[in-house]
Design a protein around this motif. Structure first.
Motif, short mmCIF file in Angstrom:
data_model
loop_
_atom_site.label_atom_id
_atom_site.label_comp_id
_atom_site.label_asym_id
_atom_site.label_seq_id
_atom_site.Cartn_x
_atom_site.Cartn_y
_atom_site.Cartn_z
N ILE A 176 0.85 -1.19 0.00
CA ILE A 176 0.00 0.00 0.00
C ILE A 176 0.88 1.24 0.00
O ILE A 176 1.78 1.39 0.83
CB ILE A 176 -0.93 0.01 1.23
CG1 ILE A 176 -1.72 -1.30 1.31
CG2 ILE A 176 -1.88 1.20 1.15
CD1 ILE A 176 -2.47 -1.49 2.61
N GLU A 212 -4.00 3.97 -2.82
CA GLU A 212 -4.92 4.41 -1.76
C GLU A 212 -5.15 5.92 -1.82
O GLU A 212 -5.62 6.53 -0.86
CB GLU A 212 -4.42 4.00 -0.37
CG GLU A 212 -3.20 4.73 0.13
CD GLU A 212 -3.04 4.66 1.65
OE1 GLU A 212 -4.02 4.32 2.34
OE2 GLU A 212 -1.94 4.97 2.14
N THR A 218 -5.38 10.29 1.40
CA THR A 218 -5.32 8.83 1.40
C THR A 218 -6.49 8.30 2.21
O THR A 218 -6.74 8.75 3.32
CB THR A 218 -4.00 8.32 2.01
OG1 THR A 218 -3.79 8.95 3.27
CG2 THR A 218 -2.83 8.64 1.10
N GLU A 220 -6.80 5.17 3.29
CA GLU A 220 -6.27 4.22 4.27
C GLU A 220 -6.93 2.84 4.23
O GLU A 220 -6.70 2.02 5.11
CB GLU A 220 -6.37 4.78 5.70
CG GLU A 220 -5.86 6.19 5.86
CD GLU A 220 -4.35 6.29 5.92
OE1 GLU A 220 -3.69 5.28 6.20
OE2 GLU A 220 -3.82 7.40 5.68
N PHE A 221 -7.78 2.58 3.26
CA PHE A 221 -8.54 1.32 3.20
C PHE A 221 -9.28 1.05 4.51
O PHE A 221 -9.35 -0.07 5.00
CB PHE A 221 -7.63 0.16 2.82
CG PHE A 221 -7.27 0.16 1.37
CD1 PHE A 221 -8.21 -0.19 0.41
CD2 PHE A 221 -6.02 0.57 0.95
CE1 PHE A 221 -7.91 -0.15 -0.95
CE2 PHE A 221 -5.70 0.62 -0.41
CZ PHE A 221 -6.64 0.26 -1.35
N ALA A 222 -9.84 2.13 5.06
CA ALA A 222 -10.65 2.03 6.28
C ALA A 222 -12.08 2.44 5.95
O ALA A 222 -12.30 3.42 5.22
CB ALA A 222 -10.09 2.93 7.37
N GLY A 231 -12.45 -0.43 3.41
CA GLY A 231 -12.02 -1.72 3.94
C GLY A 231 -12.91 -2.85 3.47
O GLY A 231 -12.44 -3.92 3.07
N SER A 262 1.76 6.28 5.69
CA SER A 262 0.31 6.10 5.66
C SER A 262 -0.05 4.70 5.18
O SER A 262 -1.03 4.10 5.63
CB SER A 262 -0.35 7.14 4.76
OG SER A 262 -0.25 8.42 5.33
N ALA A 266 -2.27 1.83 7.06
CA ALA A 266 -3.33 1.10 6.38
C ALA A 266 -3.13 -0.40 6.52
O ALA A 266 -4.08 -1.16 6.73
CB ALA A 266 -3.39 1.49 4.90
N TRP A 269 -4.03 -1.40 10.02
CA TRP A 269 -5.48 -1.35 10.18
C TRP A 269 -6.14 -2.58 9.57
O TRP A 269 -6.97 -3.23 10.21
CB TRP A 269 -6.03 -0.08 9.53
CG TRP A 269 -7.54 -0.06 9.56
CD1 TRP A 269 -8.38 -0.28 8.51
CD2 TRP A 269 -8.36 0.17 10.70
NE1 TRP A 269 -9.68 -0.20 8.92
CE2 TRP A 269 -9.70 0.07 10.27
CE3 TRP A 269 -8.10 0.45 12.03
CZ2 TRP A 269 -10.78 0.25 11.13
CZ3 TRP A 269 -9.18 0.63 12.90
CH2 TRP A 269 -10.49 0.53 12.44
N VAL A 350 -10.67 10.45 7.05
CA VAL A 350 -10.74 9.02 7.42
C VAL A 350 -11.35 8.84 8.80
O VAL A 350 -12.26 8.04 8.99
CB VAL A 350 -9.33 8.39 7.39
CG1 VAL A 350 -9.41 6.91 7.81
CG2 VAL A 350 -8.71 8.49 6.00
N TYR A 383 -10.77 4.25 15.59
CA TYR A 383 -9.56 4.11 14.77
C TYR A 383 -8.25 4.06 15.55
O TYR A 383 -7.19 3.94 14.93
CB TYR A 383 -9.48 5.25 13.75
CG TYR A 383 -10.64 5.26 12.79
CD1 TYR A 383 -10.72 4.33 11.76
CD2 TYR A 383 -11.69 6.18 12.94
CE1 TYR A 383 -11.80 4.31 10.89
CE2 TYR A 383 -12.76 6.17 12.07
CZ TYR A 383 -12.83 5.24 11.05
OH TYR A 383 -13.90 5.22 10.19
#
Length: 480
Positions: A176, A212, A218, A220-222, A231, A262, A266, A269, A350, A383
């Motif tokens: 990532i 991302e 970004t 963060e794929f959350a 995510g 970052s 990710a 996370w 995010v 988070y």
């Protein structure tokens, strides 16, 4: 608009600012809409400025340049293709600022032009790698529903040298990108993985380099109330689709995560949020995973302030043991450059709850640094990785124990070694198995280097992953 002192006997075609030299140039900015060719507009040089009003410039000769950031990404990657710029004009101050004409459009650089800037040997090898990687793009139903328009999970795939010659499946690395990364950098990272496997420096695995980046920084794929369910899109939609396209092992013990900065956060996370999906994360210099130390600030401290602590300015960056920027400088410069894409604003997109204006609630007041405790409690509940591990370790242990690996410089440029030490302390108290390496003297940008190899850490991480996916395998110098 940008302005900087004009040194006698020098010239330049670019006047710009930098977070690493936040007071080098004066900046003035404003939002404009519907500006047509031939029209004029003005910029407030008194209030919408950094570091001070233009009228406060010491007497002298200055260079001025105007930029129209047409896609709101100046805070993320600076000026780029499609932006309009003016010629650089010199003027004496105090006095009237010169009129600047946005006469030139910055072109999109082709891959050939980018390659041409590299040394010949690297150009040849990277060109071969770029020709071999494959672009992947999957329109996510979850993200499309959230945004009301097609939104894709994207990246590039690098395949082992023998891929396609037999029916063998391979372990998969999900890499990532960090803040400032893009599809262009993802293609380069995938190309270097392709080159590394061809030379035997890296073991034979499938590398998926994920993009991302988004309009807000970004993501963060959350999963986020502001950015959407990234995510979920990655794990529930993109991953099954991808494993149907390529011969991957398609099991937890052969899916690995890695990323820097970052991208490191990710990866942490995703591993801690979906512990049964992935077989391990190797996060390097990850963004803060414990919000007791977020950008050198304890967000949970009573009357916490993002800019000042005990009467002193809070440092943001360091180099060679010297502070080169403070949180106040970084945040206020980011604010003048625009409301989208900056590092602090990206975190809020995010982590923050959505405000009444439909935008993320700010963590802190940009003028005073005062932190909003309502926002920090939301961040903590949703988070703060350390807090979640401490809360839910009994549930997470079976799927997560032994899967967390962190490498960070002992003198990280952004002080990211401190929150990593806090994460380690939490895991140690829980009796968790984990691996933390603090490399003495290394910062944020030289962490991967060893001897003459500027990317040695990538190989070390890859072989550790491969040993888990293929127990009993030995690291070699050449894979045939």
């Amino acid at each position: 608009m940008f302005a900087e002192p004009a040194a006698p006997g020098t010239s330049t075609s670019k006047v710009d600012t930098s977070a690493f030299a936040p007071t080098r140039a004066y900046v003035a900015g404003r939002e404009v809409a519907g500006l047509e060719a031939g029209e004029q507009t003005s910029v407030d040089l008194e209030t919408d400025t950094y570091p001070k009003a233009f009228t406060s410039m010491p007497p002298g000769r200055y260079r001025f340049q105007a930029v129209l950031d047409r896609n709101h990404n100046y805070n993320y990657r600076g000026r780029g293709a499609g932006d309009l710029i003016s010629p650089v004009i010199e003027a004496e101050m105090p006095g009237a600022c010169p009129q600047l004409t946005l006469s030139d459009e910055l072109p999109q650089k082709t891959p050939e032009q980018l390659l041409a800037q590299l040394p010949p040997d690297l150009r040849k090898r990277l060109g071969a790698g770029l020709a071999a990687v494959r672009k992947v793009e999957f329109i996510s139903p979850a993200l499309t529903k959230f945004w009301g328009q097609p939104v894709s999970v994207r990246g590039y795939v690098a395949l082992p040298p023998r891929y396609g010659r037999d029916a063998v499946t391979y372990p998969t690395v999900f890499k990532i990108g960090g803040f400032g990364s893009s599809m262009v950098s993802a293609s380069a990272d995938a190309a270097f993985a392709q080159i590394g496997m061809a030379s035997g420096k890296l073991p034979p695995m499938i590398w998926v380099v994920l993009d991302e980046s988004s309009a807000t920084g970004t993501h963060e794929f959350a999963d986020s109330v502001n950015n959407g369910p990234w995510g979920t899109a990655l794990t529930a939609e993109f991953l099954p689709w991808l494993e149907g396209q390529f011969r991957m092992d398609a099991r937890s013990g052969s899916r690995f995560l890695t990323g820097h900065s970052s991208g490191g956060w990710a990866g942490l996370w995703l591993q801690t949020r979906y512990p049964a999906t992935f077989g391990g994360v190797w996060a390097t210099s990850p963004d803060p995973s414990d919000f007791h130390d977020f950008a050198n600030v304890d967000l949970y401290a009573p009357s916490a302030n993002f800019y000042r602590r005990d009467g002193a300015e809070v440092a943001a960056f360091r180099e060679g043991g010297k502070v080169i920027a403070t949180n106040a400088q970084f945040a206020q410069l980011e604010t003048v450059l625009g409301s989208y894409g900056g590092q602090f604003a990206s975190f809020e997109w995010v982590f923050s709850p959505r405000g009444q204006d439909g935008r993320p609630m700010p963590l802190f007041d940009r003028a005073t640094g005062v932190i909003d405790s309502t926002v920090t409690e939301y961040w903590r509940s949703n988070y703060d990785i350390s807090d979640r591990l401490a809360r839910d370790w009994t549930t997470l242990r079976n799927d997560l124990d032994g899967k967390i690996h962190v490498v960070v410089g002992g003198s990280d440029t952004f002080y990211l070694d401190a929150p990593a030490r806090r994460l380690k302390a939490v895991l140690d108290r829980l009796g968790a198995r984990s691996s933390f390496t603090f490399v003495p003297g290394r910062g944020h940008f030289d962490l991967y280097a060893k001897g003459s190899d500027s990317d040695a850490l990538t190989a070390d991480i890859a072989w550790e992953m491969y040993a888990i996916a293929r127990p009993g395998s030995e690291r070699t110098t050449r894979m045939r």
